[in-house]
Design an enzyme around this catalytic site. Structure first.
Site, PDB file in Angstrom:
ATOM      1  CG  ASP A 152      -1.987   1.001   1.221  1.00 50.72           C
ATOM      2  OD1 ASP A 152      -1.684   2.124   0.716  1.00 50.72           O
ATOM      3  OD2 ASP A 152      -2.917   0.776   1.703  1.00 50.72           O
TER       4      ASP A 152
ATOM      5  N   GLY B 197       0.593   4.045   1.350  1.00 44.97           N
ATOM      6  CA  GLY B 197       0.547   4.960   2.636  1.00 44.97           C
ATOM      7  C   GLY B 197      -0.522   5.997   2.410  1.00 44.97           C
TER       8      GLY B 197
ATOM      9  CG  PHE C 252      -5.920   3.890   4.760  1.00 43.80           C
ATOM     10  CD1 PHE C 252      -7.157   4.318   4.733  1.00 43.80           C
ATOM     11  CD2 PHE C 252      -5.601   3.195   5.794  1.00 43.80           C
ATOM     12  CE1 PHE C 252      -8.164   3.940   5.634  1.00 43.80           C
ATOM     13  CE2 PHE C 252      -6.655   2.712   6.782  1.00 43.80           C
ATOM     14  CZ  PHE C 252      -7.808   3.187   6.621  1.00 43.80           C
TER      15      PHE C 252
ATOM     16  CD  GLN D  16      -9.160   7.254  -2.577  1.00 42.67           C
ATOM     17  OE1 GLN D  16     -10.294   7.128  -1.942  1.00 42.67           O
ATOM     18  NE2 GLN D  16      -8.320   6.638  -1.905  1.00 42.67           N
TER      19      GLN D  16
ATOM     20  N   GLY E 263     -10.626   4.200  -0.609  1.00 48.81           N
ATOM     21  CA  GLY E 263     -11.809   5.356  -0.182  1.00 48.81           C
ATOM     22  C   GLY E 263     -13.324   4.418   0.146  1.00 48.81           C
TER      23      GLY E 263
ATOM     24  CB  CYS F  88     -11.615 -25.882   9.218  1.00 51.95           C
ATOM     25  SG  CYS F  88     -10.163 -25.224   9.027  1.00 51.95           S
TER      26      CYS F  88
ATOM     27  CG  HIS G 265     -10.027 -21.599  12.427  1.00 47.37           C
ATOM     28  ND1 HIS G 265     -10.561 -22.680  11.613  1.00 47.37           N
ATOM     29  CD2 HIS G 265     -11.050 -20.843  12.324  1.00 47.37           C
ATOM     30  CE1 HIS G 265     -11.647 -22.519  11.384  1.00 47.37           C
ATOM     31  NE2 HIS G 265     -12.233 -21.455  11.640  1.00 47.37           N
TER      32      HIS G 265
HETATM   33  N1  PRF Z   1      -6.107   3.950  -0.023  1.00 50.84           N
HETATM   34  C1  PRF Z   1      -4.869   3.602   0.301  1.00 50.84           C
HETATM   35  N2  PRF Z   1      -5.016   2.422   1.337  1.00 50.84           N
HETATM   36  C2  PRF Z   1      -6.087   2.147   1.713  1.00 50.84           C
HETATM   37  C3  PRF Z   1      -7.335   2.780   1.442  1.00 50.84           C
HETATM   38  C4  PRF Z   1      -7.392   3.732   0.518  1.00 50.84           C
HETATM   39  O1  PRF Z   1      -8.479   4.461   0.431  1.00 50.84           O
HETATM   40  C5  PRF Z   1      -8.254   1.686   2.144  1.00 50.84           C
HETATM   41  C6  PRF Z   1      -9.799   2.218   2.213  1.00 50.84           C
HETATM   42  N3  PRF Z   1     -10.432   1.216   2.697  1.00 50.84           N
HETATM   43  C7  PRF Z   1      -7.779   0.807   2.862  1.00 50.84           C
HETATM   44  N4  PRF Z   1      -6.328   0.947   2.522  1.00 50.84           N
HETATM   45  N5  PRF Z   1      -3.760   3.953  -0.113  1.00 50.84           N
HETATM   46 ZN    ZN Z   2      -9.416 -24.641  11.156  1.00 52.53          ZN
END
Ligand code: PRF
Ligand code: ZN
Length: 388
Positions: free
Chosen positions: A96, A98, A100, A209, A236, A324, A355
């Site tokens: 990601d 960053g 968020f 977004q 978003g 499971c 689990h």
């Molecule tokens: N932007 C980024 N990472 C995220 C989000 C986002 O909008 C969200 C929204 N649920 C989670 N992680 N860069």
């Molecule tokens: Zn299990």
């Protein structure tokens, strides 16, 4: 439209919905979709090791540029041979950008047209992320799938502010894609005769977004469809809106994206939310939910939720989930897990996490098989009955 090819092969489409199943190829192998990606924010899925993650069948992990940049630091990771070598994980990793985390964790976030100023949530030190610097960090981390820096706004924001934030996210995606091309001048993606792909480098996903507004979602999706990216994140969402609002936003996004590239809904979710999104054409998911609730004594099972804190389990010799296939369910009783939880033993976090992640990954295996043999609708109904 962009000419750039995505290393994504669609194997089958559901006749009654937009669901599809396929394979995303990365430099660390195959990711079969729809996929659930366990969250390894700080180079670790909480309470688990890389061995556990291989055991439960994880094919891609989600990690975080914001966290890794602050600690251990992207320079340190580069010296240590990248995140894969550092955590001894040899399958795929998505990072990601960053956008968020800067929003939710850091103090004093200040957005300029050029990037984001923020203060570390560890020590208050001041830092700056730009679309280009985030790509550089992801390159140092060495993740397989990079994401562009975005601006996340609360859904309660005024539409004019959301529109301004979206304009910035769009501009930053263009800058990130341009910077990606500087770092990766050769695409290094080849399609083989059998339709599979050989991928020599990290690939790039843009983030869409637009909050819960269909018109903003459409604008954002159309713009991102024109960028040279290999896949799309839908950001978003899952930030407090209703399931209906989320579904509407996804429906306003997907039709404007090219069929042949993967779509990832960031930060979702529960089995019901995931199934709703798969039905609408989403391929990839991540969520802290299965590990977070595990540390709170909650398990997801084929019969619905089980709370191990419940007195009814104190003397139960049943497994957590009799349907499971995980070793926790094969070996231990609810009575033992209940005892571990009450005694504050950390092993209970680990066992229930194993689990829960196995349960979600196995659910995805069942979803993929159902899309292949035309029974997705039935499976969705069956699972939702249990989780209502
Ligand atoms: N932007 C980024 N990472 C995220 C989000 C986002 O909008 C969200 C929204 N649920 C989670 N992680 N860069
Ligand atoms: Zn299990």
């Amino acid at each position: 439209m962009t000419k750039l090819i995505s290393p994504f092969k669609i194997l089958a489409r559901d006749e009654n919905s937009k669901a599809r199943t396929g394979i995303l190829y990365t430099k660390h192998g195959m990711v079969r979709t729809p996929v659930f990606m366990p969250v390894a924010t700080q180079a670790c899925v909480k309470a688990l090791t890389e061995e556990d993650l291989n055991y439960v069948g994880a094919e891609c992990l989600l990690s975080n540029t914001y966290h890794l940049y602050l600690r251990p630091g992207t320079e340190a990771l580069k010296k240590l041979g990248g995140l894969h070598n550092f955590m001894r994980w040899n399958k795929s990793i998505l990072t990601d950008s960053g956008g968020f985390q800067v929003h939710s964790l850091s103090h004093l976030r200040k957005i300029t047209e050029d990037g984001i100023w923020f203060k570390s949530h560890h020590d208050g030190s001041k830092h700056f992320f730009s679309p280009e610097s985030v790509i550089e960090s992801e390159a140092a981390i060495g993740s397989d799938i990079w994401t562009c820096l975005d601006v996340l706004m609360p859904n309660s924001a005024h539409k004019a502010d959301l529109r301004r934030a979206l304009a910035t996210t769009k501009l930053w995606a263009e800058r990130a894609a341009a910077h990606y091309k500087k770092i990766v001048p050769e695409q290094n993606i080849q399609q083989n005769e059998d339709g599979s792909f050989s991928v020599g480098h990290s690939i790039l996903f843009g983030i869409i977004q637009g909050s819960i507004y269909p018109d903003l979602r459409e604008e954002a999706a159309k713009h991102m469809a024109r960028q040279d990216v290999h896949g799309f994140c839908i950001g978003g969402l899952s930030v407090g809106e209703t399931l209906q609002e989320m579904n509407t936003a996804v429906e306003a996004t997907i039709p404007h994206l090219p069929e042949g590239k993967p779509r990832y809904l960031m930060g979702l979710g529960t089995p019901i939310e995931i199934l709703e999104c798969i039905e609408r054409g989403v391929d990839m998911f991540d969520c802290v939910w299965p590990t977070r609730v595990a540390r709170n004594g909650q398990a997801m099972t084929s019969e619905g939720k089980v709370n191990i804190k419940n007195n009814a389990h104190r003397l139960s010799e049943e497994p957590l989930d009799k349907n499971c296939d995980c070793w926790v369910c094969k070996r231990y009783t609810r009575a033992y897990l209940s005892h571990l939880y009450r005694a504050g033993e950390l092993t209970s976090h680990r066992l229930i996490s194993i689990h829960n992640i196995r349960f979600l990954i196995k659910t995805m295996e069942r979803v993929r098989a159902a899309i292949l043999d035309g029974t997705f609708r039935q499976l969705k109904k069956e699972i939702i009955e249990k989780y209502k």
